[in-house]
Design an enzyme around this catalytic site. Structure first.
Site, PDB file in Angstrom:
ATOM      1  N   ASP A 154      -5.397  -9.853  -7.578  1.00 16.76           N
ATOM      2  CA  ASP A 154      -5.563  -8.963  -8.872  1.00 16.76           C
ATOM      3  C   ASP A 154      -4.383  -8.285  -9.741  1.00 16.76           C
ATOM      4  O   ASP A 154      -4.335  -8.604 -10.833  1.00 16.76           O
ATOM      5  CB  ASP A 154      -6.723  -7.875  -8.421  1.00 16.76           C
ATOM      6  CG  ASP A 154      -6.343  -7.138  -7.546  1.00 16.76           C
ATOM      7  OD1 ASP A 154      -5.402  -7.562  -6.684  1.00 16.76           O
ATOM      8  OD2 ASP A 154      -7.192  -6.266  -6.857  1.00 16.76           O
ATOM      9  N   ARG A 157       0.863   4.029  -3.272  1.00 18.13           N
ATOM     10  CA  ARG A 157       0.470   5.160  -3.084  1.00 18.13           C
ATOM     11  C   ARG A 157       1.433   6.183  -2.615  1.00 18.13           C
ATOM     12  O   ARG A 157       1.227   7.381  -3.399  1.00 18.13           O
ATOM     13  CB  ARG A 157      -0.500   5.205  -1.685  1.00 18.13           C
ATOM     14  CG  ARG A 157      -1.706   4.107  -1.507  1.00 18.13           C
ATOM     15  CD  ARG A 157      -2.742   4.417  -0.633  1.00 18.13           C
ATOM     16  NE  ARG A 157      -3.565   3.151  -0.449  1.00 18.13           N
ATOM     17  CZ  ARG A 157      -4.730   3.157  -0.067  1.00 18.13           C
ATOM     18  NH1 ARG A 157      -5.313   4.143   0.225  1.00 18.13           N
ATOM     19  NH2 ARG A 157      -5.503   1.814  -0.016  1.00 18.13           N
ATOM     20  N   GLU A 209       0.752  -1.192   0.057  1.00 17.75           N
ATOM     21  CA  GLU A 209       0.104  -0.055   0.000  1.00 17.75           C
ATOM     22  C   GLU A 209       0.909   1.450  -0.125  1.00 17.75           C
ATOM     23  O   GLU A 209       0.721   2.296  -0.649  1.00 17.75           O
ATOM     24  CB  GLU A 209      -1.043  -0.115   1.195  1.00 17.75           C
ATOM     25  CG  GLU A 209      -1.778  -1.055   1.231  1.00 17.75           C
ATOM     26  CD  GLU A 209      -2.857  -0.928   0.152  1.00 17.75           C
ATOM     27  OE1 GLU A 209      -2.918   0.059  -0.545  1.00 17.75           O
ATOM     28  OE2 GLU A 209      -3.999  -1.667  -0.120  1.00 17.75           O
ATOM     29  N   GLU A 257     -12.315   1.044  -9.861  1.00 18.41           N
ATOM     30  CA  GLU A 257     -12.227   0.069 -10.969  1.00 18.41           C
ATOM     31  C   GLU A 257     -12.861   0.255 -12.216  1.00 18.41           C
ATOM     32  O   GLU A 257     -12.292   0.195 -13.450  1.00 18.41           O
ATOM     33  CB  GLU A 257     -12.024  -1.265 -10.213  1.00 18.41           C
ATOM     34  CG  GLU A 257     -10.619  -1.502  -9.565  1.00 18.41           C
ATOM     35  CD  GLU A 257     -10.843  -1.001  -8.151  1.00 18.41           C
ATOM     36  OE1 GLU A 257      -9.878  -0.764  -7.359  1.00 18.41           O
ATOM     37  OE2 GLU A 257     -11.946  -0.529  -7.452  1.00 18.41           O
TER      38      GLU A 257
END
Length: 656
Positions: free
Chosen positions: A420, A291, A287, A556
């Protein structure tokens, strides 16, 4: 008899002999004979030491001369105008050195800094784009000629999109090879943007609506959560995850792209004065990479401000202890103050998506800094997973053990949470590296075939194409909203020359992701849906369980709408995105500032705000909406940039 004579008195004297004539001329020969005699009197060890010292001093003198002479040669080689002001468009990315020429990186050693005549990184771009007509025409013509002739030699240039406050401005940049590794396929020039945009584009009405939404969200963050990770808009407060200003850093490039000059300046000042990484706090490797590291690198590329690169390098160094595991598969968490890394408290596993979705950022950081360690650590993970057993036709399990380096929880396959972005980064690393790393391409194509073979089904009664999950041979019609990244990724691959049926599947899945929003009473997709596989009277295709009805302002669907519109030009994708923006404004907008995730997308009268605005709403959701509504393909051209999984654009590496 005579007495003995007294003794002669003792005299002290110095005898000096002066040589005249011929003797004087032989003085040099005497000195030569004396030096030679002294040299011969030395031991062999002493003579060798003296010779070694003399040789070392001569070598140092030669190197010093070269280092001093090179800058002067460079200056003498410039035109008079360049000698005064420097190059108008210095290269954006320097070709990395070969492996044998790279200095070694030692723990604790200061970063290697390039000399002045090596221009690492993009130029410091002007905030305002030049508007002089004649100057623009000349610049455009010279760049067009360079684009036709360039791409084959080291001194040739390709074009790179440099985004101004309201759009990109194309500038020349030096092609570079994949750092420190031979290409796995012949190098090819990267695709170039179709034209040079010399003036900022005026936002259309839909883009203005996105700017208004961003300003409203930013106002709430500025008032109630400034410098903190996330806004709690309903309670007008904030929440902390890492304590590093996540929302602010995530939104830097969005502000730049939207042309919000004032807001960007305020955020930049906070980064300069307040953003400090020397603190005792655990961060999630994945993360924080996508980010924070991705956000800083993107802000650096778009603005040209070296502050962001310095912060990115500092942060990248603090993440490196996560890779110190027996298998080189990184731990999920690392303390950026102490360097202590560890897995989650409840397991020794990391998720496959997390450890395989940091490569774009670490590769780019190595490229910009010249430090090999970032890329080597991240790519070691990719190579390990490439050769690992336990896959099913390219599909990977969701977990991997950091000690053994083996997949765990075998037999469960999904394109949703925990797996994913593994598939996304296979393709995007291949694109980022100039489409030369065949291992990545082969893994991606195999995975797409595995998805089509094992996970793709059609629902009833509307025959919607969707991607489910496989658990120990049993198919589940469950689809996360996260899977809606897949239509955009498939379309990106087809754009870069992959089979046409990838685009057909992308368009079919895009329709499904739209229906996941459209069939909800609020027009917003839930987090998870289940599809009907068999005709049932009075049943829709999409069913939602009570625990899955929340919407977190995720991007998404909008991400894939952006890709599909870019590659097809079909305005229906813009219309679908406009409907979703209207739903955000109707059901998630908080009057005092900000947007809130909601708990029930099926209840338009009481959507139940969750009092949290995720950082990705500004970093991804609104950015993709703005790009979707643009009809300019050069606004962050997908032939020039590749977006990380947090929507931060990074440049595609053009081959030398």
């Amino acid at each position: 008899m005579y007495p003995a004579p007294p003794p002669a008195p003792q005299r002290d004297f110095i005898s000096v002999t002066l040589s005249l004539g011929r003797g004087s001329e032989d003085g040099k020969g005497w000195r030569r004979r004396s030096c030679w005699r002294k040299w011969k009197q030395l031991s062999r060890l002493q003579r060798n030491v003296i010779l070694l010292v003399v040789a070392f001093l001569m070598l140092c003198g030669l190197l010093s001369y070269i280092s001093v002479a090179d800058p002067w040669k460079a200056v003498r080689g410039r035109s008079p105008g360049e000698q005064k002001t420097g190059p108008a468009n210095p290269p954006a990315l320097l070709a990395p050195q070969k492996a044998d020429a790279d200095p070694k990186t030692f723990p604790g050693a200061p970063p290697q800094r390039p000399q002045r005549h090596f221009q690492r990184g993009p130029p410091r771009l002007p905030i305002q784009v030049p508007t002089e007509g004649e100057k623009d025409r000349r610049l455009e013509e010279s760049r067009r000629r360079a684009g036709v002739a360039g791409g084959a030699g080291q001194g040739e240039h390709t074009q790179r999109a440099e985004v101004g406050w309201m759009g990109p401005v194309m500038g020349p940049w030096r092609g570079t090879q994949h750092p420190w590794r031979k290409a796995e396929a012949p190098t090819r020039p990267s695709l170039q943007a179709s034209r040079t945009q010399t003036r900022p584009a005026t936002p259309n009405e839909r883009q203005k609506a996105v700017i208004d939404a961003f300003r409203h969200a930013w106002t709430g963050y500025r008032k109630f959560a400034w410098g903190h990770d996330e806004l709690k808009p309903v309670s007008r407060s904030f929440s902390e995850w890492f304590g590093l200003g996540l929302t602010l850093i995530d939104a830097l490039d969005t502000m730049w792209i939207l042309g919000l000059k004032k807001e960007f300046g305020e955020a930049r000042k906070w980064v300069s004065k307040k953003l400090q990484f020397q603190k005792d706090v655990d961060v999630n490797l994945f993360e924080s990479t996508i980010r924070i590291l991705g956000g800083l690198l993107s802000a650096y590329h778009l603005s040209g401000d070296a502050l962001f690169l310095r912060k990115a390098e500092d942060f990248g160094n603090r993440l490196m202890p996560a890779f110190r595991t027996p298998s080189k598969i990184p731990y999920s968490d690392v303390n950026i103050g102490t360097g202590a890394a560890h897995p989650p408290r409840w397991t020794s596993d990391s998720t496959v998506a997390e450890v395989t979705s940091i490569q774009l950022e670490f590769r780019e950081l190595s490229r910009l800094t010249g430090l090999r360690k970032f890329q080597e650590a991240a790519e070691e993970v990719s190579r390990h997973i490439h050769s690992l057993s336990g896959k099913k036709d390219g599909l990977v399990p969701m977990f991997i053990n950091t000690h053994s380096g083996l997949f765990t929880h075998m037999g469960v396959f999904t394109v949703g949470a925990r797996a994913d972005s593994y598939y996304e980064y296979l393709l995007k690393q291949w694109v980022q590296g100039g489409k030369r790393e065949t291992r990545l391409l082969e893994d991606y194509i195999e995975a797409v075939e595995g998805i089509k073979r094992h996970l793709v089904r059609r629902s009833e009664p509307s025959k919607l194409t969707f991607v489910g999950e496989l658990a120990h041979g049993q198919f589940s019609p469950k689809m996360d909203h996260l899977v809606c990244f897949l239509p955009g990724t498939l379309a990106l691959g087809a754009h870069h020359g992959l089979p046409a049926d990838h685009m057909e599947l992308a368009q079919a899945l895009m329709e499904t992701c739209y229906q996941m929003n459209h069939q909800m009473e609020t027009g917003l997709s839930p987090e998870i849906v289940h599809f009907n596989l068999y005709p049932q009277k009075a049943h829709k295709d999409v069913q939602v369980k009570p625990a899955d009805r929340h919407n977190l302002l995720r991007p998404e669907t909008l991400e894939s709408l952006f890709y599909l519109h870019r590659f097809t030009g079909d305005p229906k994708y813009q219309d679908w995105g406009w409907q979703i923006l209207q739903s955000f404004n109707t059901y998630t907008r908080v009057p005092s500032g900000g947007y809130s995730s909601i708990s029930n997308v099926r209840d338009p009268h009481n959507p139940q705000p969750r009092d949290k605005m995720e950082s990705f709403f500004l970093g991804e959701t609104l950015k993709y909406l703005y790009l979707l509504f643009s009809d300019d393909p050069d606004l962050l051209s997908l032939d020039t940039y590749v977006f990380n999984t947090e929507a931060h654009p990074l440049p595609i590496w053009a081959p030398a």
